[in-house]
Design a protein around this motif. Structure first.
Motif, PDB file in Angstrom:
ATOM      1  N   UNK A   1       3.242  34.398  60.338  1.00 35.54           N
ATOM      2  CA  UNK A   1       2.515  35.848  60.277  1.00 35.54           C
ATOM      3  C   UNK A   1       1.167  35.593  59.770  1.00 35.54           C
ATOM      4  N   UNK A   2       1.053  34.894  58.472  1.00 35.49           N
ATOM      5  CA  UNK A   2      -0.371  35.012  57.873  1.00 35.49           C
ATOM      6  C   UNK A   2      -1.212  34.226  58.723  1.00 35.49           C
ATOM      7  N   UNK A   3      -0.918  33.149  59.346  1.00 34.78           N
ATOM      8  CA  UNK A   3      -1.691  32.348  60.205  1.00 34.78           C
ATOM      9  C   UNK A   3      -2.194  33.377  61.209  1.00 34.78           C
ATOM     10  N   UNK A   4      -1.210  33.808  62.156  1.00 36.81           N
ATOM     11  CA  UNK A   4      -1.363  34.711  63.011  1.00 36.81           C
ATOM     12  C   UNK A   4      -2.450  35.635  62.947  1.00 36.81           C
ATOM     13  N   UNK A   5      -2.601  36.307  61.787  1.00 37.79           N
ATOM     14  CA  UNK A   5      -3.267  37.552  61.357  1.00 37.79           C
ATOM     15  C   UNK A   5      -4.624  36.896  61.066  1.00 37.79           C
TER      16      UNK A   5
ATOM     17  N   UNK B   1      -8.889  37.714  61.883  1.00 41.21           N
ATOM     18  CA  UNK B   1      -9.853  37.001  60.855  1.00 41.21           C
ATOM     19  C   UNK B   1      -9.582  37.661  59.387  1.00 41.21           C
ATOM     20  N   UNK B   2      -8.472  38.091  59.032  1.00 47.51           N
ATOM     21  CA  UNK B   2      -7.989  38.346  57.720  1.00 47.51           C
ATOM     22  C   UNK B   2      -6.527  38.335  57.645  1.00 47.51           C
ATOM     23  N   UNK B   3      -6.132  38.539  56.458  1.00 45.81           N
ATOM     24  CA  UNK B   3      -4.831  38.422  55.975  1.00 45.81           C
ATOM     25  C   UNK B   3      -4.351  39.144  54.875  1.00 45.81           C
ATOM     26  N   UNK B   4      -3.066  39.353  54.419  1.00 42.53           N
ATOM     27  CA  UNK B   4      -2.690  40.090  53.126  1.00 42.53           C
ATOM     28  C   UNK B   4      -2.892  39.093  52.010  1.00 42.53           C
ATOM     29  N   UNK B   5      -3.058  39.485  51.089  1.00 44.58           N
ATOM     30  CA  UNK B   5      -3.358  38.810  49.842  1.00 44.58           C
ATOM     31  C   UNK B   5      -1.968  38.694  49.050  1.00 44.58           C
ATOM     32  N   UNK B   6      -1.184  39.803  49.130  1.00 42.30           N
ATOM     33  CA  UNK B   6      -0.068  40.197  48.230  1.00 42.30           C
ATOM     34  C   UNK B   6       0.779  41.240  49.138  1.00 42.30           C
ATOM     35  N   UNK B   7       2.203  41.127  48.667  1.00 41.43           N
ATOM     36  CA  UNK B   7       3.041  42.230  49.177  1.00 41.43           C
ATOM     37  C   UNK B   7       4.193  42.286  48.083  1.00 41.43           C
ATOM     38  N   UNK B   8       4.977  43.258  48.115  1.00 38.36           N
ATOM     39  CA  UNK B   8       6.116  43.415  47.229  1.00 38.36           C
ATOM     40  C   UNK B   8       7.256  43.825  48.229  1.00 38.36           C
ATOM     41  N   UNK B   9       8.439  43.117  48.210  1.00 37.32           N
ATOM     42  CA  UNK B   9       9.651  43.340  48.937  1.00 37.32           C
ATOM     43  C   UNK B   9      10.496  44.545  48.599  1.00 37.32           C
TER      44      UNK B   9
ATOM     45  N   UNK C   1      -2.587  32.795  49.082  1.00 40.91           N
ATOM     46  CA  UNK C   1      -4.135  32.656  49.582  1.00 40.91           C
ATOM     47  C   UNK C   1      -4.287  31.272  50.144  1.00 40.91           C
ATOM     48  N   UNK C   2      -5.113  31.358  50.974  1.00 36.15           N
ATOM     49  CA  UNK C   2      -5.570  30.079  51.986  1.00 36.15           C
ATOM     50  C   UNK C   2      -6.661  29.510  51.606  1.00 36.15           C
ATOM     51  N   UNK C   3      -6.608  28.060  51.317  1.00 34.89           N
ATOM     52  CA  UNK C   3      -7.615  27.177  50.934  1.00 34.89           C
ATOM     53  C   UNK C   3      -7.769  26.258  52.439  1.00 34.89           C
ATOM     54  N   UNK C   4      -8.857  26.392  53.086  1.00 37.96           N
ATOM     55  CA  UNK C   4      -8.963  25.721  54.267  1.00 37.96           C
ATOM     56  C   UNK C   4      -7.648  25.839  55.243  1.00 37.96           C
ATOM     57  N   UNK C   5      -6.920  24.697  55.471  1.00 36.90           N
ATOM     58  CA  UNK C   5      -5.756  24.889  56.227  1.00 36.90           C
ATOM     59  C   UNK C   5      -4.556  24.890  55.582  1.00 36.90           C
ATOM     60  N   UNK C   6      -4.735  24.920  54.224  1.00 32.83           N
ATOM     61  CA  UNK C   6      -3.582  24.939  53.180  1.00 32.83           C
ATOM     62  C   UNK C   6      -3.150  26.370  52.759  1.00 32.83           C
TER      63      UNK C   6
END
Length: 681
Positions: A57-61, A66-74, A83-88
């Motif tokens: 989901x994060x990679x698809x967003x 061009x953006x993704x969520x930084x945090x969420x609560x279930x 947090x994404x650093x390059x491809x990790x």
């Protein structure tokens, strides 16, 4: 319930750490889904299955938006920070309420810092980093992950109990005479003798320091050494503590058992010389005498032989640290780290410059050049002036010519005979790409951008080959000889033999006053010099049997929790641009001040601090040196002037009038950092 995961864009797990509760939950969840008679899935497969939807989901967003969520609560109040650093992609989870988003984000950045110190510029290539974090060999992967997990647990434990790691600054032992003598000893006896020995195998000792638990007794850098930045020093302290953990029961004995323990031999310390295995913690348990059935003992011994043997104690650990020279700033330069235990709780650390370190400087220079060229290429696609890249290309051509001549024309071979031959190789440069890149009539082409990335990967491959690949059995060892290490250890032991008991006690009670006559109502304070990365604070011992500056047992624990909460609160306000915070919390009054001074001690005028976004790197010096950037920001209006930055946190009784508290803070700030006339030290 806690977890930290590193994954690739293909949802492959590159590293995971979980506490027992989280691990048990995963095993119960996926164990229940198995049909009768089937084997339980491996834990790594289970955790990969659990996090795969989040990763995808994060990679698809990122790809689509061009953006993704930084945090969420279930719904069950589990907090996820990503947090994404390059491809990790890094994912930190907490489900027990002990950590908030800021804590999880800090853990992610600290983990990234540790990986940079362990793998250096290989972290700049996602392809190579994935191979390093997830080796094909299962046993090698298990050893690596266990080491990273241990480092993370050591950091978490120290941060929960040590003020210096709470505020991310180095705490020195306060004894000016002894510290001065030790620094002089390190310079004139130890480092000089090591660097003049023929047994150093080309290595040169650049830094030497003595740790008492996590506190710094003495630190010496050779004249041609770069300054060791605070973030690197804090990371090295974590690594030293991970190798030889401190044991409170042995170092701070109660009065009734103290004399007996001093006379009796300590179990587990039969060999404190250079032969002590690296990574094997000092044993802190009391001896247990019992009769064991010989067959059972034989079975236990057989099981122990199946364990992976500890590494050679004479082999240093390779670390990659920031180096600042007149030519420029070079991050992640290779060093050898020797961690030599003197006594339980007291350690000598040596950092040496290796003979082939110049190769790393060259690799970084060319990596930077290709990164700039790639940026120019991208700008050229978007219609920017292509002529801006022309000087860079000419410069790159000259650098590449020198680089290829120095390294030689052959490709990298995995089975080179020696470190020198490994470093004297060139990457597989595609000749037609070089011709395009170095053509005087160069035009920006979309197809050349991937080749720039490939060139950077090749450069990182050279770096990996030179500094990360273990030497073969036929290679000559390139480190200080075991005999030289043992002599260094013996020299320092002889110097500190009469001081060791005092140092262990001093490390627990660095500032010895229980009350502050000049500051009635003051309970606690922390003062930090952010220019040098050092801090001063009364000790925080909270064990039941020990009386500290904050009292004993539950009282000390209560005030300690208030101090930890205050630091977290002040960071949130600092992130929003506030340099002064005053809070009243029940019976306590908290104050926080951040200010700037010039080198003469004159307080400079206050300015509006930059406001940081919520998902910015955590404020500190270990995960991200916020204060170095803050000093640069402030120095824009003070060109040619040395700007220093200080922080002060105080805890007072709430009955003290606020004007008296502010007066105390001003007086306290003026008295600290001057040990010669400081009544508290």
């Amino acid at each position: 319930m806690k977890c930290l995961l590193i994954a690739s864009e293909s949802a492959e797990v590159l590293f995971n750490w979980t506490d027992p509760e989280f691990q048990q939950k995963i095993q119960e969840q996926y164990g229940a889904s198995q049909e009768e008679g089937q084997r339980l899935p491996a834990f790594e497969d289970s955790i990969s299955t659990l996090f795969a939807p989040i990763i995808i989901s994060c990679i698809t967003m990122v790809d689509r938006l061009g953006d993704s969520y930084a945090s969420f609560t279930t719904e069950n109040n589990h907090i996820y920070v990503l947090h994404q650093f390059d491809e990790c992609l890094y994912i930190a989870v907490n489900g027990d309420g002990e950590e908030g988003e800021d804590d999880l984000r800090r853990k992610i950045y600290v983990m990234k810092k540790m990986i940079e110190v362990l793998f250096g510029m290989v972290t700049l290539s996602s392809n190579l980093l994935r191979r390093e974090l997830r080796p094909q060999d299962t046993e090698q992967r298990a050893r690596l992950w266990k080491h990273l997990q241990s480092l993370l647990e050591t950091y978490s434990h120290i941060r929960e109990n040590d003020q210096s790691f709470l505020v991310e600054a180095v705490e020195r032992l306060i004894h000016p005479t002894l510290c001065e003598q030790c620094i002089e000893f390190l310079e004139r006896r130890l480092v000089q003798q090591l660097n003049s020995s023929i047994e150093r195998a080309g290595e040169e000792v650049m830094h030497a320091f003595i740790l008492v638990h996590t506190k710094l007794l003495a630190f010496y850098s050779s004249r041609n050494a770069s300054t060791l930045v605070t973030s690197d020093l804090l990371t090295l302290i974590i690594m030293a503590q991970n190798m030889y953990p401190s044991c409170i029961d042995l170092d701070d004995p109660s009065p009734e058992v103290g004399d007996a323990k001093r006379k009796a031999p300590v179990p587990g310390f039969f060999n404190l010389g250079v032969g002590t295995p690296r990574g094997v913690p000092f044993k802190c348990s009391s001896p247990v005498f019992e009769f064991v059935d010989p067959d059972i003992q034989m079975a236990e011994d057989s099981l122990q032989t199946l364990e992976v043997p500890p590494p050679d104690p004479s082999t240093p650990r390779r670390v990659f640290l920031e180096v600042s020279l007149k030519e420029g700033l070079y991050p992640m330069m290779p060093h050898s780290m020797y961690c030599l235990p003197l006594w339980p709780g007291i350690t000598l650390v040596l950092l040496t410059k290796i003979p082939t370190s110049a190769v790393a400087m060259s690799v970084y220079t060319y990596l930077e050049a290709f990164a700039k060229l790639e940026k120019r290429l991208r700008e050229g696609q978007e219609g920017s002036a292509a002529t801006r890249g022309q000087p860079t290309i000419h410069d790159l051509r000259s650098k590449l010519d020198k680089f290829i001549k120095a390294l030689g024309p052959s490709d990298i071979q995995e089975d080179q005979a020696s470190t020198e031959s490994k470093c004297a190789t060139a990457p597989c440069w595609p000749q037609y790409v070089i011709a395009d890149l170095l053509n005087n009539e160069f035009s920006f082409r979309f197809s050349l951008i991937p080749w720039c990335k490939n060139m950077k990967t090749q450069l990182c491959g050279i770096y990996r080959q030179c500094f990360l690949i273990d030497p073969g059995p036929s290679d000559v060892p390139r480190h200080l000889s075991p005999g030289l290490q043992e002599r260094a250890q013996t020299l320092v032991q002889e110097k500190l033999m009469d001081w060791k008991d005092f140092l262990l006690v001093k490390s627990r009670r660095n500032i010895t006053m229980v009350s502050y006559p000049d500051f009635p109502g003051l309970i606690h304070f922390i003062c930090v010099d952010r220019s040098t990365g050092q801090m001063i604070a009364p000790s925080l011992n909270i064990t039941e049997r020990n009386t500290s500056e904050l009292g004993k047992g539950p009282v000390a624990q209560f005030i300690k929790s208030k101090v930890w909460s205050l630091v977290n609160t002040t960071r949130r306000y600092l992130q929003k641009g506030y340099s002064t915070v005053t809070l009243r919390d029940g019976d306590f009054y908290f104050c926080y001040f951040l200010w700037f001074e010039n080198e003469t001690g004159y307080k400079l005028e206050a300015v509006d601090l930059p406001i940081l976004p919520d998902d910015s790197p955590p404020i500190g010096m270990l995960s991200w040196d916020y204060y170095r950037k803050l000093r640069r920001y402030y120095s824009k209006n003070h060109q040619g002037e040395v700007v220093k930055c200080y922080e002060l946190l105080t805890v007072h009784l709430g009955v003290i009038p606020s004007e008296i508290i502010l007066q105390h803070c001003r007086q306290l700030a003026s008295k600290l950092w001057e040990p010669s006339r400081n009544p508290l030290l």
